[in-house]
Design a protein around this motif. Structure first.
Motif, PDB file in Angstrom:
ATOM      1  N   LYS A 181      26.114  61.678 -14.243  1.00  0.00           N
ATOM      2  CA  LYS A 181      26.860  61.440 -15.487  1.00  0.00           C
ATOM      3  C   LYS A 181      27.159  59.952 -15.667  1.00  0.00           C
ATOM      4  N   GLY A 182      27.605  59.306 -14.580  1.00  0.00           N
ATOM      5  CA  GLY A 182      27.914  57.875 -14.653  1.00  0.00           C
ATOM      6  C   GLY A 182      26.691  57.051 -14.978  1.00  0.00           C
ATOM      7  N   GLY A 183      25.576  57.361 -14.309  1.00  0.00           N
ATOM      8  CA  GLY A 183      24.341  56.632 -14.561  1.00  0.00           C
ATOM      9  C   GLY A 183      23.826  56.843 -15.966  1.00  0.00           C
ATOM     10  N   SER A 184      24.013  58.051 -16.515  1.00  0.00           N
ATOM     11  CA  SER A 184      23.499  58.349 -17.857  1.00  0.00           C
ATOM     12  C   SER A 184      24.214  57.556 -18.943  1.00  0.00           C
ATOM     13  N   VAL A 185      25.470  57.144 -18.680  1.00  0.00           N
ATOM     14  CA  VAL A 185      26.188  56.293 -19.639  1.00  0.00           C
ATOM     15  C   VAL A 185      25.404  54.997 -19.861  1.00  0.00           C
ATOM     16  N   ALA A 186      24.967  54.385 -18.750  1.00  0.00           N
ATOM     17  CA  ALA A 186      24.169  53.164 -18.840  1.00  0.00           C
ATOM     18  C   ALA A 186      22.762  53.472 -19.346  1.00  0.00           C
ATOM     19  N   GLY A 187      22.270  54.672 -19.028  1.00  0.00           N
ATOM     20  CA  GLY A 187      20.940  55.068 -19.499  1.00  0.00           C
ATOM     21  C   GLY A 187      20.872  55.132 -21.011  1.00  0.00           C
TER      22      GLY A 187
END
Length: 280
Positions: A240-246
């Protein structure tokens, strides 16, 4: 034992070290030290032979040698013989080397610097900046990199609170974050930059560093909110955290009309920076 992992440089050669908060001592990888002082092509074998000799001589260091898990060249963590500063001073006497005296000075300096950094944490960042400047990075890039170190520390502190194990589990969660924002696994990302054992963040562009920081900061904040208690729950939070930047990356790439994930590595980044200076 609560430890802080670091890499120290002696004449541009890396030495793996860990700071033990309980004992207030540095512990150094003996194999790394042996490699520098002996200049042996096989420092592990050199240490094995030397350790046998020291045992026969009744050396307490060879008998009571401590071990810590340290990151190896392949990115994995292995138990490694370590020694504190006092033990290393005794070890140096057993290795004929012209670097012995400057190495003693370096050891003393490391100890003094740690005391300074404990009293004034900003000094640690100043020394990190000095190291990166010596390696040829631009000040703008270094400022981003130092901020990324702070962000990463906040994330690993949060993982420690969630009882995530250092080493493999940290690597698993980091891979989840990386894949979520870049679309690549950590290994694929390193291959894209033609890296082997080099640090991935040291080979990121400014924009890559910023997006990676967004991914890690988002993961930290989501973890604080969701309080995951298992590895799988932490993996979910990491995605979830990585997808924000994704999402941010995809939006910007659409507007720029090009990929943000750069194949440039540190050598090429520094070369590009040198050319920019010449034109200016």
């Amino acid at each position: 034992m609560t430890t802080e992992t670091a890499i120290k440089l002696f004449e541009d050669k890396s030495v793996r070290v860990e700071w033990d908060n309980d004992q207030e001592k540095w512990f150094f990888s003996i194999v790394d030290i042996i490699g520098i002082l002996s200049e042996s092509a096989n420092p592990r074998k050199y240490w094995s032979v030397l350790k046998t000799r020291l045992r026969k001589e009744g050396s307490e260091m060879a008998t009571n040698c401590s071990q810590l898990k340290m990151k190896s060249a392949d990115g994995k963590y292995y138990r490694t013989d370590v020694a504190n500063t006092e033990q290393l001073f005794r070890l140096i006497q057993s290795i004929p080397s012209p670097k012995a005296e400057p190495f003693k000075v370096w050891l003393a300096k490391i100890g003094y610097e740690r005391i300074e950094e404990t009293e004034d944490p900003e000094k640690a960042f100043d020394r990190a900046m000095e190291t990166y400047l010596k390696k040829g990075y631009s000040k703008n890039w270094i400022n981003q990199r130092l901020k990324s170190i702070e962000v990463r520390k906040e994330l690993t502190d949060e993982w420690e609170q969630r009882e995530v194990k250092k080493g493999l589990e940290y690597a698993i969660l980091t891979n989840e974050i990386t894949q979520a924002w870049t679309g690549l696994t950590t290994k694929q990302y390193k291959n894209h930059k033609d890296l082997k054992k080099e640090n991935l963040r040291d080979n990121m562009t400014n924009l890559e560093l910023v997006l990676n920081m967004l991914a890690e900061t988002s993961t930290t904040e989501l973890s604080k909110k969701e309080k995951p208690s298992t590895l799988n729950e932490n993996r979910s939070v990491a995605k979830k955290g990585g997808s924000v930047a994704g999402i941010a990356r995809e939006d910007l790439e659409q507007k720029l009309g090009k990929s943000i994930i750069s194949p440039l590595n540190a050598k090429e980044l520094k070369h590009k920076n040198d050319n920019k200076r010449i034109k200016e």
